[in-house]
Scaffold this active site. Structure first.
Site, PDB file in Angstrom:
ATOM      1  N   HIS A 157      38.276  40.237  44.640  1.00 31.29           N
ATOM      2  CA  HIS A 157      37.635  39.139  45.355  1.00 31.29           C
ATOM      3  C   HIS A 157      36.126  39.354  45.431  1.00 31.29           C
ATOM      4  O   HIS A 157      35.645  40.487  45.374  1.00 31.29           O
ATOM      5  CB  HIS A 157      38.246  39.007  46.755  1.00 31.29           C
ATOM      6  CG  HIS A 157      39.659  38.508  46.724  1.00 31.29           C
ATOM      7  ND1 HIS A 157      40.351  38.120  47.848  1.00 31.29           N
ATOM      8  CD2 HIS A 157      40.504  38.311  45.670  1.00 31.29           C
ATOM      9  CE1 HIS A 157      41.561  37.704  47.491  1.00 31.29           C
ATOM     10  NE2 HIS A 157      41.685  37.827  46.181  1.00 31.29           N
ATOM     11  N   CYS A 175      39.534  36.009  52.820  1.00 25.50           N
ATOM     12  CA  CYS A 175      40.959  36.203  53.073  1.00 25.50           C
ATOM     13  C   CYS A 175      41.155  37.431  53.969  1.00 25.50           C
ATOM     14  O   CYS A 175      40.208  38.153  54.288  1.00 25.50           O
ATOM     15  CB  CYS A 175      41.704  36.381  51.751  1.00 25.50           C
ATOM     16  SG  CYS A 175      41.420  37.991  50.998  1.00 25.50           S
ATOM     17  N   CYS A 232      39.951  40.770  52.354  1.00 26.55           N
ATOM     18  CA  CYS A 232      38.497  40.927  52.398  1.00 26.55           C
ATOM     19  C   CYS A 232      38.028  41.176  53.828  1.00 26.55           C
ATOM     20  O   CYS A 232      37.081  41.943  54.042  1.00 26.55           O
ATOM     21  CB  CYS A 232      37.812  39.689  51.817  1.00 26.55           C
ATOM     22  SG  CYS A 232      38.016  39.563  50.044  1.00 26.55           S
ATOM     23  N   GLU A 270      33.912  39.117  47.808  1.00 32.52           N
ATOM     24  CA  GLU A 270      33.385  39.902  48.932  1.00 32.52           C
ATOM     25  C   GLU A 270      33.572  41.396  48.668  1.00 32.52           C
ATOM     26  O   GLU A 270      32.676  42.204  48.921  1.00 32.52           O
ATOM     27  CB  GLU A 270      34.109  39.546  50.239  1.00 32.52           C
ATOM     28  CG  GLU A 270      34.063  38.080  50.609  1.00 32.52           C
ATOM     29  CD  GLU A 270      35.229  37.266  50.035  1.00 32.52           C
ATOM     30  OE1 GLU A 270      35.570  37.432  48.861  1.00 32.52           O
ATOM     31  OE2 GLU A 270      35.779  36.453  50.779  1.00 32.52           O
TER      32      GLU A 270
HETATM   33  O1  LIG Z   1      38.559  36.038  50.148  1.00 37.65           O
HETATM   34  C1  LIG Z   1      38.694  35.574  48.998  1.00 37.65           C
HETATM   35  C2  LIG Z   1      39.790  34.806  48.654  1.00 37.65           C
HETATM   36  C3  LIG Z   1      39.961  34.454  47.348  1.00 37.65           C
HETATM   37  N1  LIG Z   1      39.075  34.833  46.418  1.00 37.65           N
HETATM   38  C4  LIG Z   1      39.305  34.485  45.018  1.00 37.65           C
HETATM   39  C5  LIG Z   1      40.579  35.038  44.441  1.00 37.65           C
HETATM   40  C6  LIG Z   1      40.967  34.025  43.390  1.00 37.65           C
HETATM   41  O2  LIG Z   1      40.261  34.326  42.186  1.00 37.65           O
HETATM   42  C7  LIG Z   1      40.432  32.733  43.991  1.00 37.65           C
HETATM   43  C8  LIG Z   1      41.496  31.959  44.730  1.00 37.65           C
HETATM   44  O3  LIG Z   1      42.262  31.270  43.792  1.00 37.65           O
HETATM   45  P1  LIG Z   1      43.168  30.019  44.190  1.00 37.65           P
HETATM   46  O4  LIG Z   1      43.542  29.407  42.886  1.00 37.65           O
HETATM   47  O5  LIG Z   1      42.326  29.099  45.044  1.00 37.65           O
HETATM   48  O6  LIG Z   1      44.339  30.555  44.947  1.00 37.65           O
HETATM   49  O7  LIG Z   1      39.438  33.080  44.923  1.00 37.65           O
HETATM   50  C9  LIG Z   1      37.961  35.539  46.754  1.00 37.65           C
HETATM   51  O8  LIG Z   1      37.113  35.879  45.905  1.00 37.65           O
HETATM   52  N2  LIG Z   1      37.789  35.878  48.061  1.00 37.65           N
HETATM   53 ZN   LIG Z   2      39.633  38.104  49.741  1.00 42.72          ZN
END
Ligand SMILES: O=c1ccn([C@H]2C[C@H](O)[C@@H](COP(=O)(O)O)O2)c(=O)[nH]1
Ligand SMILES: [Zn+2]
Length: 161
Positions: free
Chosen positions: A79, A105, A108, A81
């Site tokens: 991710h 999320c 993170c 972050e």
């Molecule tokens: O905290 C976060 C949450 C998600 N991400 C990234 C991980 C994935 O590459 C996308 C999410 O994909 P979806 O198709 O929308 O489920 O975003 C992040 O970098 N940081």
């Molecule tokens: Zn994340």
């Protein structure tokens, strides 16, 4: 009257702009996320975007959202972050501020808390109300991390590159 320019970008526009520019490096076809970590003195310390770890070829690993975990991006993507945190090699991130294009999320959030980031400014919150989002908010609140939604003034910043 100093005669200085008055339409220069604010600190918030600058740092969220850097986060947005970082997101444009992501190969994720569905959600591109960018992050920018800033010191208390408004110095940029690190940046990141969501992508596969070093050595894991973007063209070989799956970008799917569906299917078995091992056949989807979720097993492999780092991710934004976390990448911004891991990209920083300068010591402590205690008391810093994170600009991120998507609310973090729960995974993170754990990393943000543990490295001592004090505040996050987020743009999109499209997963608001999902379990990962609720767990993230819960932990960030318990840890005293300030969460500030980014308030865009609608200004469009254009780059010719
Ligand atoms: O905290 C976060 C949450 C998600 N991400 C990234 C991980 C994935 O590459 C996308 C999410 O994909 P979806 O198709 O929308 O489920 O975003 C992040 O970098 N940081
Ligand atoms: Zn994340």
């Amino acid at each position: 009257m100093s005669g200085k320019r008055t339409d220069y970008i604010s600190w918030d526009e600058y740092f969220m702009g850097i986060a947005q520019l970082s997101a444009m490096r992501s190969k994720d076809p569905n959600t591109q996320v960018g992050a920018c970590i800033v010191s208390q003195e408004n110095k940029i310390l690190s940046m990141g975007y969501n992508g596969f770890p070093k050595g894991c070829d973007d063209d070989e690993y799956p970008w799917n959202r569906e299917g078995d975990l091992c056949d989807s991006k979720y097993a492999y993507v780092t991710h934004s972050e976390l990448n911004a945190i891991l990209n920083y090699r300068g010591g402590s991130l205690e008391g810093t501020k994170l600009y991120v294009t998507l609310f973090p999320c729960n995974e993170c959030a754990k990393a943000i808390i543990q490295v001592g980031i004090a505040e996050l400014v987020y743009a999109d919150d499209k997963y608001n109300g999902t379990p990962a989002n609720l767990a993230s908010r819960r932990m960030l609140t318990s840890a005293g991390v300030k969460m500030t939604p980014y308030r865009s003034n609608g200004r469009i910043l254009e780059l010719k590159v």
